[in-house]
Design an enzyme around this catalytic site. Structure first.
Site: not given
Ligand SMILES: NC(=O)c1ccc[n+]([C@@H]2O[C@H](COP(=O)([O-])OP(=O)(O)OC[C@H]3O[C@@H](n4cnc5c(N)ncnc54)[C@H](O)[C@@H]3O)[C@@H](O)[C@H]2O)c1
Length: 350
Positions: A134, A185, A218, A242, A246
């Site tokens: 970001y 990851k 994942d 982020d 959600d």
């Protein structure tokens, strides 16, 4: 308490009005003096003045005890420049490195998962808030052609990774929690995420009473849906945080229920619901104000008024149990009426 309030755009205005109402009632009932200063920074303000925020905007924000934001984003500002300056800019300029997102299901009937309930959905996510992808470092070469090359860099620094991981462990310790899970990851992103691996192992070794575990992002996304009850504290980077929050919002009953804090411990911090400005819902008295109201509760907790924050949370929970909510979480009330129901529960001493 001096609080800057940026209602922003769309439903940000609707839900902020309810959070302000609740803060006003807390002030009346419990003697907490709160001075709110409403700042007009928004898409309307930008379109009218050409200014996203004043030149001394970040210094101005630093002069408050806390900042409350509704939501920012408006289709009339195609590049969302104002949202970038006001929200992302404040996160970076005030160095709000902790994005704190509690995920707590308030009523079994709101859980979208089969045979799961409140005991399964109660964890917190600490999302790194000042680095990652970001930071907007990169560029485009031969833009607009079929030879276009787009580069978007991900930044991970020892300082940034260390302080968010340290914060997650300190939170677990202070809250008497026993599990911290770090997600990255590192199998595919072998450089930046090797740093997360190293720092996590080093910090975890200092907290022998806390079980430290690791999941690739994942796998974490899958397990949050399959078996969220195993999580207490999750720490991850800006982008992954982020996304998983959600999922967390959905587990709580929807984005309208989710609250967050953008925090630099000991400094002016910013509190906002997780949801965006939902333009189609704006001004229609339908948006769920709970995420905003719970964000106001987090704000009070963060500025040393934990008792008042807890009173608000209890009032919200009681209203949710009574079904006094907006339609997105199964009720029949409008935004204002749902806010009133929570205010009334405060009066009842809930
Ligand atoms: N922190 C922020 O200010 C923030 C966060 C996310 C998106 N945005 C911006 O908001 C704008 C809209 O984005 P989006 O549509 O992707 O996300 P959104 O969160 O605004 O809406 C996503 C969905 O959730 C529903 N929803 C969200 N909040 C709700 C509430 N309080 N009550 C009931 N339903 C609710 C909406 O109807 C919509 O279907 C964009 O400009 C985006 O950039 C801002």
């Amino acid at each position: 308490m001096n609080i800057a309030v940026i209602a922003g755009d769309g439903i940000g205005k609707d839900v902020t009005a309810e959070a302000v109402k609740v803060l006003g009632r807390v002030e009346e009932l419990f003697g907490l003096p709160i001075a709110l200063e409403h700042l007009p920074w928004s898409a309307d303000h930008y379109l009218k003045t050409g200014e996203t925020m004043p030149a001394n905007g970040y210094d101005l924000l630093r002069s408050f005890d806390a900042v409350f934001v509704g939501a920012l984003g408006d289709p009339r500002v195609a590049d969302n420049r104002h949202a970038r300056d006001i929200l992302l800019g404040t996160r970076f300029e005030l160095d709000l490195y902790v994005n704190y997102r509690p995920v707590k299901l308030l009523d079994d009937r709101l859980c979208p998962l089969k045979d799961r309930g409140r005991k399964d959905v109660n964890f917190v996510v600490f999302r790194e808030n000042t680095e990652g992808v970001y930071v907007s470092i990169g560029g485009r070469f031969k833009a607009g052609t079929t030879d276009e090359i787009a580069v978007q860099e991900e930044i991970n620094t020892w300082k940034g990774v260390h302080r968010i991981i340290r914060h997650a462990f300190e939170y677990a310790k202070a809250s008497r929690l026993t599990k911290v899970c770090m997600s990255d990851k590192s199998n595919a992103m072998a450089q930046g995420h090797a740093l997360w691996q190293r720092v996590f192992k080093e910090v975890a070794a200092e907290y022998p009473a806390i079980k430290a575990s690791h999941l690739y992002i994942d796998a974490l996304a899958m397990l949050l849906v399959k078996d969220p009850g195993q999580f207490e504290v999750i720490v991850t980077n800006n982008l992954f945080g982020d996304i998983v929050t959600d999922i967390g919002g959905a587990l709580q009953g929807g984005l309208g229920m989710a609250a967050s804090g953008n925090i630099h411990p000991g400094r002016t911090s910013l509190f906002e619901p997780v949801h965006g400005s939902a333009p189609p819902l704006a001004g229609k008295n339908v948006a769920n104000p709970i995420g905003a109201i719970l964000s106001a509760a987090l704000m009070l907790e963060n500025i040393g008024r934990a008792d008042d924050g807890k009173r608000i949370e209890d009032a919200v929970e009681a209203a949710v149990h009574a079904g006094q909510t907006t339609a997105d979480v199964g009720g029949t009330l409008g935004t204002r009426e749902a806010g009133d129901a929570i205010v009334a529960r405060l009066r009842d001493g809930a």
